[in-house]
Design an enzyme around this catalytic site. Structure first.
Site, PDB file in Angstrom:
ATOM      1  N   GLU A 244      -4.539   2.381  -4.460  1.00 19.27           N
ATOM      2  CA  GLU A 244      -3.080   2.391  -4.322  1.00 19.27           C
ATOM      3  C   GLU A 244      -2.555   1.082  -3.737  1.00 19.27           C
ATOM      4  O   GLU A 244      -1.452   1.025  -3.215  1.00 19.27           O
ATOM      5  CB  GLU A 244      -2.636   3.589  -3.443  1.00 19.27           C
TER       6      GLU A 244
ATOM      7  N   ASP B  12       0.855  -1.187   0.000  1.00 18.87           N
ATOM      8  CA  ASP B  12       0.000   0.000   0.000  1.00 18.87           C
ATOM      9  C   ASP B  12       0.893   1.240   0.000  1.00 18.87           C
ATOM     10  O   ASP B  12       1.868   1.311   0.756  1.00 18.87           O
ATOM     11  CB  ASP B  12      -0.908  -0.009   1.230  1.00 18.87           C
ATOM     12  N   ILE B  13       0.593   2.191  -0.877  1.00 19.22           N
ATOM     13  CA  ILE B  13       1.392   3.421  -0.916  1.00 19.22           C
ATOM     14  C   ILE B  13       0.964   4.298   0.266  1.00 19.22           C
ATOM     15  O   ILE B  13      -0.240   4.562   0.447  1.00 19.22           O
ATOM     16  CB  ILE B  13       1.193   4.171  -2.251  1.00 19.22           C
TER      17      ILE B  13
END
Lengths: 431, 201
Positions: A348, A305-306
């Protein structure tokens, strides 16, 4: 008629008439009396063409004249009605024949009186057999015509080739020639490997020949090269053909263009922004892995996950968010092994399936990726980080439990401060 | 197979037989008919199919009728007509308004074959004091030169080829009459020809 002759004629199993050029009847044997129900007295002295109006009198007279002139037998096969003397057929037969089919021999009898002897043979059975045969021949003719038509249809529409045992092409359909862009003469004698695309693994062809050598058929999807250099996907079915002794004599390959399907499939499983596989593909892969098809190898998963991506979108706008995602993808591709399957799960969040990787290797890869992301300068947003959950499939795992476990680890990485990886055994952080 | 003298006598006998055949044909067909002077030559049976290919054209249908004759003179006649000649023959034999079927066509060919065989072979056997009897003729319509299935010819050793052209007033009918014989029969024929030669001396 001599007295001794009549009993002989009456015992014959053929019809006998003694007549002359004027067709006057002088003798009418028992065979004819029985079959026509006309007694001698009703016939003797009468003319045949008066008694039987259908008789081809001109032809019959000509034949009688010939017999008398040649002093030899002539042969007469009544044409228009197929009989000389009408004898109704009383037995049950499934045919249009209502009268006995007759063949007539005309022999000189008493030349001084210009008399001849007509011998009437029953040819009904052979005529029936002939009609049956003609009917069967017509059927065969129709079948052959259909077969030829079908062969033409197959040739024009079905991509097929036939090879000898060594794999040399001996026959090839017009449809296949047209598809690949070759003339038939260019392909005869060649190996179908002329279509081979360099991207195709030799493992596929080894499997093909192993199966064929065991006498089995082979089916697979193959990327092929056309004569013009373009590539196409084809579904190929190869069947061995046997002779009467059970030995393989040749192989037939049936090709089916699946390029459109492949393109659709590719669209169906591809994320349009990053060109990575999508969530649908991930689900399909997980299903096939956990339904036993690929259980033999170890498998690890990363969920990525960004960090703070929402802020990027809010601050720089969605277009910048999209560019970031594309650049993030490039870093993933550059950092991970080509055999690792990268998936954009949505937003994301990304997943990586690491086939054949133990947890240690997966953690090492995840850590390497985390570092590379941290170092990378993104075009519009500068530096950012990511959090990664890493898990290895256990024997107790289902597809759901494996995913959920990895997701929990991602959550752990996030809650422990982000920019770190969290895994099954030990939590590793990198401040 | 035959000495020049035997062949010369055979040619003469066939000429006589054909003279008789011409007269019969003219009378029986109710028309002024002529038969050209026949050319005769002999072939071993192995060259039969090859010869057939030389006497018929590539494209036409062939009407081939066969008639077996038995007795002291025995063998088989083969009478060959091409489709065009058959059409001419049928046009002569039947009124133009009559609806003609394949059967009419076959009957016409068989009739001419019968007359030719009986007059020619009959006359030859009469001159050579031999007996013969004729079986029912049969007919085949062949295309694409399907001669190779004439398997029954295998029992014969030699072929006497008598080629002639018939003319019925306006209609021209070209036919080939072939006489197939076994070697035993050829010996009988040679013997008979020698006897005739002796009688002529």
């Amino acid at each position: 008629m001599m007295h001794t002759e009549r009993p002989i004629l009456d015992h014959l199993e053929v019809g006998v008439i003694i007549t002359d050029h004027d067709l006057v009847v002088y003798e009418w044997n028992r065979f004819l009396q029985m079959h026509t129900q006309l007694p001698r007295e009703a016939v003797i002295g009468k003319r045949l063409d008066e008694l039987f109006v259908q008789i081809e009198s001109a032809v019959l007279r000509r034949k009688i004249r010939t017999t008398l002139r040649l002093r030899e037998s002539t042969f007469y096969r009544p044409i228009a009605v197929a009989y000389c003397v009408p004898v109704p057929i009383k037995r049950f037969i499934q045919h249009d024949l209502r009268y006995m089919v007759q063949r007539v021999s005309i022999s000189p009898y008493d030349e001084s009186k210009g008399q001849v002897l007509l011998s009437i043979y029953d040819e009904t059975d052979s005529r029936i057999a002939q009609l049956e045969l003609e009917k069967e021949m017509q059927k065969v003719g129709r079948l052959n015509a259909n077969l030829t038509q079908e062969q033409e249809i197959i040739d024009k529409n079905l991509m097929m080739l036939k090879t000898d045992l060594g794999g040399s092409i001996v026959e090839v359909s017009s449809a296949l020639c047209a598809f690949y862009g070759y003339e038939r003469e260019e392909l005869i004698g060649k190996n179908p490997s002329v279509f081979r695309h360099k991207a195709m693994s030799s493992v596929v062809f080894r499997d093909l020949w192993e199966r064929l050598s065991r006498g089995e058929s082979w089916r697979g999807e193959v990327q092929n090269l056309l004569a013009n250099g373009k590539d196409h996907w084809v579904d190929v079915l190869i069947l061995p053909f046997y002779d009467e002794h059970g030995s393989i004599t040749y192989y037939v390959g049936i090709y089916h263009d699946i390029s459109d399907r492949k393109r659709l499939e590719s669209l169906y499983v591809t994320d349009s922004l990053t060109k990575l596989f999508n969530r649908y593909f991930f689900d399909q892969q997980m299903k096939s892995i956990f339904f036993g098809k690929r259980r033999a190898k170890s498998l690890s998963m990363m969920l990525i996950d960004i960090d703070h991506f929402k802020q990027v979108n809010d601050t720089f706008g969605h277009r910048s968010g999209d560019v970031l995602l594309q650049e993030f993808t490039e870093v993933m591709r550059a950092t991970l092994r080509s055999s690792d399957v990268c998936i954009r799960m949505g937003g994301e969040e990304f997943a990586v399936l690491l086939l054949g990787a133990e947890l240690v290797e997966a953690c090492s890869a995840a850590e390497h990726l985390r570092e590379e992301i941290e170092k990378y300068r993104f075009t519009e947003v500068g530096h950012l980080t990511c959090s990664i959950g890493v898990a290895q499939r256990s024997d107790a795992d289902s597809a759901d439990s494996f995913y959920e476990r990895t997701d929990v680890l991602l959550y752990v990485a996030k809650t422990q401060g982000r920019n770190r990886i969290a895994h099954d055994a030990i939590l590793t952080s990198n401040p | 197979m035959l000495t020049p003298l035997q062949q010369e006598i055979l040619q003469e006998l066939v000429n006589i037989a054909f003279g008789s055949a011409t007269a019969s044909m003219a009378e029986l067909m109710e028309a002024f008919a002529t038969l050209s002077v026949p050319s005769i030559h002999l072939l071993p049976i192995e060259q039969f199919n090859e010869h057939l290919r030389t006497i018929v054209s590539d494209t036409q249908q062939i009407y081939l009728s066969q008639q077996v004759f038995t007795g002291s003179m025995k063998g088989e006649t083969i009478f060959i007509l091409e489709a065009e000649s058959v059409n001419n023959l049928v046009r002569h034999l039947y009124p133009i308004e009559e609806h003609l079927t394949d059967e009419h066509v076959k009957d016409a060919v068989l009739e001419v074959n019968n007359i030719l065989s009986v007059t020619t072979i009959g006359k030859l056997s009469e001159i050579m004091k031999m007996q013969t009897n004729f079986m029912v003729p049969t007919l085949r319509i062949l295309t694409d030169r399907e001669f190779t299935d004439l398997r029954e010819l295998a029992e014969y050793d030699a072929v006497i080829i008598i080629e002639t052209v018939m003319r019925f007033e306006r209609e021209q009918v070209s036919g080939h009459l072939l006489i197939l014989t076994a070697s035993a029969m050829m010996q009988e024929l040679q013997h008979a020809l020698d006897q005739i030669a002796e009688e002529m001396m």
